[in-house]
Design an enzyme around this catalytic site. Sequence first.
Site, PDB file in Angstrom:
ATOM      1  N   ASN A 160       0.726  -1.137   0.077  1.00 59.88           N
ATOM      2  CA  ASN A 160      -0.048   0.086  -0.054  1.00 59.88           C
ATOM      3  C   ASN A 160       0.804   1.192   0.048  1.00 59.88           C
ATOM      4  O   ASN A 160       1.737   1.487   0.937  1.00 59.88           O
ATOM      5  CB  ASN A 160      -0.823  -0.029   1.236  1.00 59.88           C
ATOM      6  CG  ASN A 160      -1.859   1.306   1.200  1.00 59.88           C
ATOM      7  OD1 ASN A 160      -2.740   1.075   0.483  1.00 59.88           O
ATOM      8  ND2 ASN A 160      -1.631   2.397   1.895  1.00 59.88           N
ATOM      9  N   GLU A 161       0.580   1.900  -1.131  1.00 54.82           N
ATOM     10  CA  GLU A 161       1.216   3.555  -0.874  1.00 54.82           C
ATOM     11  C   GLU A 161       2.924   3.097  -0.553  1.00 54.82           C
ATOM     12  O   GLU A 161       3.385   3.942   0.308  1.00 54.82           O
ATOM     13  CB  GLU A 161       0.681   4.301  -0.094  1.00 54.82           C
ATOM     14  CG  GLU A 161      -0.765   4.776  -0.532  1.00 54.82           C
ATOM     15  CD  GLU A 161      -1.442   5.887   0.159  1.00 54.82           C
ATOM     16  OE1 GLU A 161      -2.478   6.572  -0.281  1.00 54.82           O
ATOM     17  OE2 GLU A 161      -1.043   6.031   1.367  1.00 54.82           O
ATOM     18  N   GLU A 320      -8.194   5.312  -4.488  1.00 51.95           N
ATOM     19  CA  GLU A 320      -8.322   6.006  -3.124  1.00 51.95           C
ATOM     20  C   GLU A 320      -8.559   7.516  -3.576  1.00 51.95           C
ATOM     21  O   GLU A 320      -7.665   8.087  -4.335  1.00 51.95           O
ATOM     22  CB  GLU A 320      -7.347   5.950  -1.957  1.00 51.95           C
ATOM     23  CG  GLU A 320      -7.231   4.537  -1.183  1.00 51.95           C
ATOM     24  CD  GLU A 320      -6.038   4.847  -0.120  1.00 51.95           C
ATOM     25  OE1 GLU A 320      -5.914   6.100   0.321  1.00 51.95           O
ATOM     26  OE2 GLU A 320      -5.645   3.919   0.305  1.00 51.95           O
ATOM     27  N   TRP A 328      -5.168  14.533   7.676  1.00 51.36           N
ATOM     28  CA  TRP A 328      -3.549  14.679   7.800  1.00 51.36           C
ATOM     29  C   TRP A 328      -3.091  16.311   7.551  1.00 51.36           C
ATOM     30  O   TRP A 328      -2.088  16.278   7.474  1.00 51.36           O
ATOM     31  CB  TRP A 328      -2.808  13.782   6.982  1.00 51.36           C
ATOM     32  CG  TRP A 328      -3.544  13.469   5.626  1.00 51.36           C
ATOM     33  CD1 TRP A 328      -4.486  12.270   5.421  1.00 51.36           C
ATOM     34  CD2 TRP A 328      -3.405  14.297   4.382  1.00 51.36           C
ATOM     35  NE1 TRP A 328      -4.791  12.338   4.096  1.00 51.36           N
ATOM     36  CE2 TRP A 328      -4.043  13.321   3.254  1.00 51.36           C
ATOM     37  CE3 TRP A 328      -2.798  15.314   4.171  1.00 51.36           C
ATOM     38  CZ2 TRP A 328      -4.348  13.724   2.173  1.00 51.36           C
ATOM     39  CZ3 TRP A 328      -2.958  15.668   2.711  1.00 51.36           C
ATOM     40  CH2 TRP A 328      -3.579  14.952   1.896  1.00 51.36           C
ATOM     41  N   GLU A 368      -6.777   7.635  11.789  1.00 46.29           N
ATOM     42  CA  GLU A 368      -7.737   8.147  10.854  1.00 46.29           C
ATOM     43  C   GLU A 368      -9.306   8.425  10.978  1.00 46.29           C
ATOM     44  O   GLU A 368     -10.068   8.265  10.171  1.00 46.29           O
ATOM     45  CB  GLU A 368      -7.580   7.269   9.572  1.00 46.29           C
ATOM     46  CG  GLU A 368      -6.052   7.224   9.110  1.00 46.29           C
ATOM     47  CD  GLU A 368      -5.691   6.533   7.698  1.00 46.29           C
ATOM     48  OE1 GLU A 368      -5.179   7.136   6.932  1.00 46.29           O
ATOM     49  OE2 GLU A 368      -5.922   5.275   7.870  1.00 46.29           O
ATOM     50  N   HIS A 371     -10.838  10.979   9.110  1.00 42.12           N
ATOM     51  CA  HIS A 371     -10.975  10.941   7.699  1.00 42.12           C
ATOM     52  C   HIS A 371     -12.375  10.363   7.256  1.00 42.12           C
ATOM     53  O   HIS A 371     -12.991   9.510   7.801  1.00 42.12           O
ATOM     54  CB  HIS A 371      -9.961  10.024   7.207  1.00 42.12           C
ATOM     55  CG  HIS A 371      -9.558  10.044   5.941  1.00 42.12           C
ATOM     56  ND1 HIS A 371     -10.375   9.784   4.808  1.00 42.12           N
ATOM     57  CD2 HIS A 371      -8.402  10.434   5.397  1.00 42.12           C
ATOM     58  CE1 HIS A 371      -9.874   9.942   3.767  1.00 42.12           C
ATOM     59  NE2 HIS A 371      -8.568  10.236   3.864  1.00 42.12           N
TER      60      HIS A 371
END
Length: 691
Positions: A160-161, A320, A328, A368, A371
């Site tokens: 992931n990322e 995403e 953030w 998160e 978020h």
Amino acid sequence: MTQRRAYRWPQPLAGQQERIWYGGDYNPDQWPEEVWDDDVRLMKKAGVNLVSVGIFSWAKIETSEGVYDFDWLDRIIDKLGEAGIAVDLASATASPPMWLTQAHPEVLWKDYRGDVCQPGARQHWRPTSPVFREYALKLCRAMAEHYKGNPYVVAWHVSNEYGCHNRFDYSEDAEHAFQQWCEERYGTIDAVNDAWGTAFWAQRMNDFSEIVPPRFIGDGNFMNPGKLLDFKRFSSDALKAFYIAERDALAEITPNLPLTTNFMVSASGSVLDYDDWGDEVDFVSNDHYFIPGEAHLDELAFSASLVDGIARKDPWFLMEHSTSAVNWRDINYRKEPGQLVRDSLAHVAMGADAVCYFQWRQSKAGAEKFHSAMVPHAGEDSAVFRDVCELGADLNKLSDEGILGSRLAKSRVAVVFDYESEWATEHTATPTQHVHHVDEPLAWFRALADQGVTADVVPVRGAWDGYEMVVLPSVYLLSEETTRRVRDYVVGGGRLVVTYYTGISDEKDHVWLGGYPGSIRDVVGVRVEEFMPMGNDFTGVPDRLELSNGAVAHDIADVIGSVDESATVLATFKDNPWTGMDGVPAIVANTFGEGRSVYVGARLGREGLALSLPEILESLGMAEAGGNDGRVLHVEREGADGSRFVFSLNRTHETVRVPVEGEVVVSSFVDVDVDGETASIKPNGVIVTKK
């Protein structure tokens, strides 16, 4: 050059028709199982047909070394699949569990001062650690063996990322890997010395073992720019090598499943060389989060166009984005009404055949929890979830109308983007710290849009030389190969725009001598002798410079000492005579071979470029390139059958009236007149027609 992997797209579940994929990251392990049935109910209500599962679930899957618990994951995958919801299954390797880092603290990365990144967040692992690779690949193989043949898994979501938090590692493992990378790239230590210019400051090395990462060298000192540029290249390659190892471990056991990993492409995002990484995925995926304020839509469209360029116009996957606020930033602004739907359709306009969010259900705990998500804390009785359902219906309608199989129509104009030029301009000893490559491409994209031109954003390795007009916006590095392409393009009849800070150095960041822009001076017909930075940090220094056409330069201007006989000055600087800039050429047109060029010798920003563009386009023979209302972003996707989907997105906070081209397919915040010939697009509105 690496051969690009064959394009493969996730296929629908058995018995289902191909649709635009719609959903998001789903973290059932954060919730008690009694919530799962409600999740599935709401997913079906919203039109969700795919979720990504297991991204940060290593500790839940491998509870201790070699002890696996797949039962919970099996139950939720079956529940989803039986409801017709496909699974994009993660390798779960993004963050190692505590039992691993306690047993092997040597897998933790180190910062440039030598401090160890402790567990407590995510991505606290070294890309070059052989120990971590062993554990991660063991998990990949266990996941692949368990889920091979599972009818509900349609793709692998590898890690992931990459590099979001562990882009740079300065550990001993990284040092040895960097030495090996340099040896493979250069062959001899003398070649490294030449590339890094180590004759300066007595930095010559006698052996590859003397190469160290660019660790802390004291406050206020300057790192060797050649070493720093190569370390950024190495860091991208080291993470890519780790991804390839994971990818291959999964593919060996499940060769039928396509694999991807989520990039982080944005107008300012240069963590990795994503165009280089694009060769290694079966389909390109991207995570994108909006920039608050007036540049919101333009930056989104720019970034999405760059993803389309990285994908070489194959369909790509929006893995995403956010329904509203992120968590953030210092201030986490919400999206305005209409932007949830409009933003998603803008990505689709630019070539995305999948629209997914982080995340499905908003977390009630953890870093998160604030978020935004598809199901917010407020639940299904909320404006956000109603918009999520509206978007699901819109995507289904677009699928019904045949948008799958269409591609983003090629623009007449390409704006070039180069990750390595950005990395080089990030050095701390440059003419001004306020000028980087990354800012100029977006300014050109926006200024062209103001003229009714929606440009394609094309990586420097891409086929930009197949466009009628090309913009090289502060492309600081021009290798010999790119230089040849530029020259051949213009000689063959191309129309080229080159800006300040282009062609300053070669790929080693060695300055092209003889005056800027180095290797293409004759192509643009100018010779720049020095830079004129501008600012306001000292009283009495220039902070702006007016042009004869009314534009205003800021941050930097070129001191053009001479122009060729073939060149025509389109605009000059206006200043007090004592500065030496009054009357100096600012924008210069030139002919070269069968083509034409324009050189823009200052940072003009979006406003100054938009003011200057009509004359620039006319001098290039491209005056008719626009033609669309600059208040509306006009994008088209074209199908193999000749059908065209026309997306019109309002760039302003005013209602804009536009002609309706074809049959209205979907719209949001739009009023169509009774005759169906014109539409009023409200702020944050979008209309999609088919013709």
